[in-house]
Design a protein around this motif. Structure first.
Motif: not given
Length: 369
Positions: A304-316, A327-334, A336-343
């Motif tokens: 991906a071009e950026s970490l934001e794009r990686l998260y956005d597209e991978s959640f989709k 269910k999906a279980v995601v471990v992160s340091e940031i 991720v509700e916004g990416f998850a909700g957007g997907a």
């Protein structure tokens, strides 16, 4: 029927969530009776008339110890009292030992303190309770007892018959540095197993990890009988992950010998691919569960071009390949509700786990409606 689960102290919420998720995924109904300090008391039953109380006890005794990672012991509850010697001994007087012991069987009493219960001496209580059972006509055996009665001292005194003790040391044999391929910064096996259980990994379920790394999560899911499918951007990591997945016996979780590995002895079901989490090579809705620990830093080898794009597209993509109701279980340091909700995901739970002073993991449990 009430069961008491003595929980580990690794996290204030995840151990209980693991227990309840496993009960649900195995087709059992439950109602949480009490949630004491490190002890969860659950009324477990089945709506299937073919499943008896004895069937449930056998499941607790024979299956749960090999499934749960953040539980120390499971007991069938006989009585619950205040943490008071007179009340405890009164409970020991009231119950009928013959309901739990057959003719000729021997017993032992073991007490376990959870938290600060130093006001009562465990050894004294074990002897006094044992004396009451002895007077009902049964013999004690300190080494090879047929039945163990367990007194768990927490916010209350939970008296029961031990169904099973969990060998949590088995997970140490699969610690990252002991695996055929080691890479730092991965989840410890007990955490990976607990998250696999929360996601619903079980026999014949398809579990996908789109950022599989060295396959630590997929290994624990595979040992539960799931078909593990992983994707990673780096070929060398996939080669190492393959060595790890081939390294353990599915039925025991033990490291295989070189000869056993070469002969394909007791293999875990898995498929691993070099690929991009932003464009997973799978059809829609093939996964029964997704469990993953995505990369966080700039040094991560991603397409991906950026970490934001990686998260956005991978959640989709995760949303696309997951079956409805799963269910999906995601471990992160940031966050991720916004990416998850957007997907399109619903947020079911968010857990924080402090790893060390500078690292706190966020574990987000998502559901596809």
């Amino acid at each position: 029927m009430l069961y008491a689960f003595e929980l580990s102290g690794e996290h204030p919420l995840i151990p209980a969530a693991e227990v309840l998720s496993v009960l649900t995924s195995r087709g059992l109904e439950y109602s949480v009776s009490e949630n004491y300090l490190s002890c969860l008391v659950v009324d477990i039953f089945s709506n299937d008339p073919k499943v008896t109380d004895e069937d449930i006890f056998l499941m607790m005794r024979n299956e749960m110890p090999d499934i749960l990672a953040m539980t120390h012991a499971i007991s069938k509850v006989i009585d619950i009292t205040d943490v008071d010697e007179k009340q405890i001994l009164s409970a020991a007087e009231r119950f009928f030992a013959a309901d739990y012991l057959k003719d000729g069987e021997t017993f032992v009493v073991r007490a376990k303190r959870l938290g600060d219960n130093s006001v009562l001496k465990s050894v004294d209580l074990e002897g006094k309770i044992g004396g009451r059972i002895y007077r009902q006509g049964f013999r004690a055996s300190l080494k090879n007892a047929d039945v163990t009665f367990r007194l768990t001292l927490t916010d209350k005194a939970v008296f029961g018959v031990l169904a099973a003790a969990v060998d949590r040391g088995a997970y140490e044999h699969r610690s990252p540095q002991k695996k055929p391929f080691f890479y730092p910064g991965v989840l410890m096996p007990r955490v990976a197993r607990a998250l696999s259980n929360i996601a619903g990994a079980q026999k014949d379920a398809v579990v996908v990890d789109p950022f599989c790394g060295t396959a630590g999560i997929l290994l624990e899911a595979g040992l539960l009988g799931a078909k593990a499918i992983g994707v990673d951007a780096q070929e060398k990591i996939i080669i190492g992950a393959t060595a790890n997945m081939n390294g353990y016996a599915q039925s025991t979780g033990q490291l295989l010998s070189k000869e056993e590995r070469e002969n394909g002895f007791d293999p875990i079901q898995y498929d691993l691919f070099v690929g991009d989490a932003c464009g997973l090579p799978f059809e829609d809705e093939i996964a029964d569960a997704i469990i993953t620990d995505p990369p966080y830093g700039r040094s991560a080898a991603i397409k991906a071009e950026s970490l934001e794009r990686l998260y956005d597209e991978s959640f989709k993509e995760m949303f696309r390949v997951l079956k409805p109701g799963k269910k999906a279980v995601v471990v992160s340091e940031i966050e991720v509700e916004g990416f998850a909700g957007g997907a399109g995901f619903e947020i079911e739970n968010i857990y924080k786990q402090r790893v060390h002073k500078s690292l706190t993991r966020t574990i987000t449990v998502l559901k596809k409606a």
